[in-house]
Design a protein around this motif. Structure first.
Motif, PDB file in Angstrom:
ATOM      1  N   ARG A  57       0.853  -1.195   0.000  1.00 43.90           N
ATOM      2  CA  ARG A  57       0.000   0.000   0.000  1.00 43.90           C
ATOM      3  C   ARG A  57       0.885   1.241   0.000  1.00 43.90           C
ATOM      4  O   ARG A  57       1.870   1.310   0.723  1.00 43.90           O
ATOM      5  CB  ARG A  57      -0.898   0.018   1.229  1.00 43.90           C
ATOM      6  CG  ARG A  57      -1.912  -1.096   1.216  1.00 43.90           C
ATOM      7  CD  ARG A  57      -2.786  -1.062   2.427  1.00 43.90           C
ATOM      8  NE  ARG A  57      -1.987  -1.472   3.585  1.00 43.90           N
ATOM      9  CZ  ARG A  57      -2.455  -1.602   4.799  1.00 43.90           C
ATOM     10  NH1 ARG A  57      -3.720  -1.339   5.050  1.00 43.90           N
ATOM     11  NH2 ARG A  57      -1.691  -1.989   5.781  1.00 43.90           N
ATOM     12  N   SER A 133      -6.873   0.281  -0.471  1.00 44.16           N
ATOM     13  CA  SER A 133      -7.846   1.223  -1.021  1.00 44.16           C
ATOM     14  C   SER A 133      -8.380   0.795  -2.380  1.00 44.16           C
ATOM     15  O   SER A 133      -9.555   0.977  -2.664  1.00 44.16           O
ATOM     16  CB  SER A 133      -7.226   2.614  -1.150  1.00 44.16           C
ATOM     17  OG  SER A 133      -6.934   3.120   0.117  1.00 44.16           O
ATOM     18  N   ARG A 155     -11.555  -2.167  -6.620  1.00 38.08           N
ATOM     19  CA  ARG A 155     -12.736  -1.475  -6.106  1.00 38.08           C
ATOM     20  C   ARG A 155     -13.613  -0.938  -7.237  1.00 38.08           C
ATOM     21  O   ARG A 155     -14.829  -1.057  -7.214  1.00 38.08           O
ATOM     22  CB  ARG A 155     -12.317  -0.334  -5.177  1.00 38.08           C
ATOM     23  CG  ARG A 155     -13.477   0.453  -4.594  1.00 38.08           C
ATOM     24  CD  ARG A 155     -13.024   1.495  -3.585  1.00 38.08           C
ATOM     25  NE  ARG A 155     -11.906   2.305  -3.999  1.00 38.08           N
ATOM     26  CZ  ARG A 155     -11.972   3.341  -4.823  1.00 38.08           C
ATOM     27  NH1 ARG A 155     -13.107   3.707  -5.338  1.00 38.08           N
ATOM     28  NH2 ARG A 155     -10.887   4.025  -5.130  1.00 38.08           N
ATOM     29  N   HIS A 180      -5.696   4.954  -6.222  1.00 36.94           N
ATOM     30  CA  HIS A 180      -6.815   4.876  -5.295  1.00 36.94           C
ATOM     31  C   HIS A 180      -8.067   5.538  -5.872  1.00 36.94           C
ATOM     32  O   HIS A 180      -9.172   5.163  -5.522  1.00 36.94           O
ATOM     33  CB  HIS A 180      -6.453   5.547  -3.961  1.00 36.94           C
ATOM     34  CG  HIS A 180      -5.412   4.792  -3.224  1.00 36.94           C
ATOM     35  ND1 HIS A 180      -4.737   5.329  -2.159  1.00 36.94           N
ATOM     36  CD2 HIS A 180      -4.903   3.532  -3.380  1.00 36.94           C
ATOM     37  CE1 HIS A 180      -3.864   4.445  -1.685  1.00 36.94           C
ATOM     38  NE2 HIS A 180      -3.951   3.358  -2.417  1.00 36.94           N
TER      39      HIS A 180
END
Length: 182
Positions: A57, A133, A155, A180
């Motif tokens: 990350r 994220s 995501r 992100h």
């Protein structure tokens, strides 16, 4: 009347500057990222085996790294509706709102012997993505005819970049960074 017209002219300029100008300006890219989400590919097949997959990350992006023992081949990374398993073509179920198919043009086995060079404990969870994220899941979709496919649950369809790092020695690292946000 003359002062009134001058005052209206100044007011008009102020309105144009403070109301119109900001709407015409483009927002700065997130963290300076200008990658985009279109497919990225390079290189050709290689017999250098994959030895591990790991992730990290960062402040503006999540990173996926594929370690290759030797001078790696190439890659093809793209968003797809469904990631399919090498050989069988069955769908790989992934968490996330979008799916990256990462085709590494290197095997997960030693070509000369057929022995596995990369044997993850859980092929459906190559790395722990809890707290990330952008990344939701990384799965091994198979290795067949000197290429290996990974399914990456993301995501959403986010910008990404792909690059190769050489070294130390004759090691190669395929790096995929997923922003992100846009």
């Amino acid at each position: 009347m003359r002062k009134f017209k001058s005052w209206l002219a100044v007011l008009g300029l102020l309105v144009a500057f403070f109301v119109v100008a900001p709407s015409q300006a483009q927002a700065a890219p997130y963290c300076g990222i200008t990658w985009g989400s279109l497919a990225k590919s390079a290189g050709k097949l290689s017999s250098a085996p994959i030895t591990s997959v790991r992730a990290g990350r960062h402040a503006c992006f999540d990173r996926l790294v594929v370690d290759i023992n030797g001078h790696g081949g190439g890659h093809m990374v793209r968003y797809v509706a469904t990631v399919h398993r090498e050989g069988s073509g069955t769908a790989v179920l992934l968490r996330g709102g979008a799916f990256l198919q990462v085709t590494v043009k290197d095997p997960a086995y030693i070509v000369a012997t057929g022995a596995q060079a990369y044997r993850p404990a859980n092929p459906n969870e190559l790395v722990n993505t809890a707290g990330y994220s952008a990344l939701r899941q990384v799965a091994l979709a198979g290795s067949f005819e000197s290429q290996t496919t990974l399914g990456v649950g993301v995501r959403a369809r986010l910008p990404f970049t792909v690059f190769v790092l050489n070294g130390p020695g004759n090691q190669t690292r395929l790096v995929i960074d997923v922003a992100h946000r846009w």
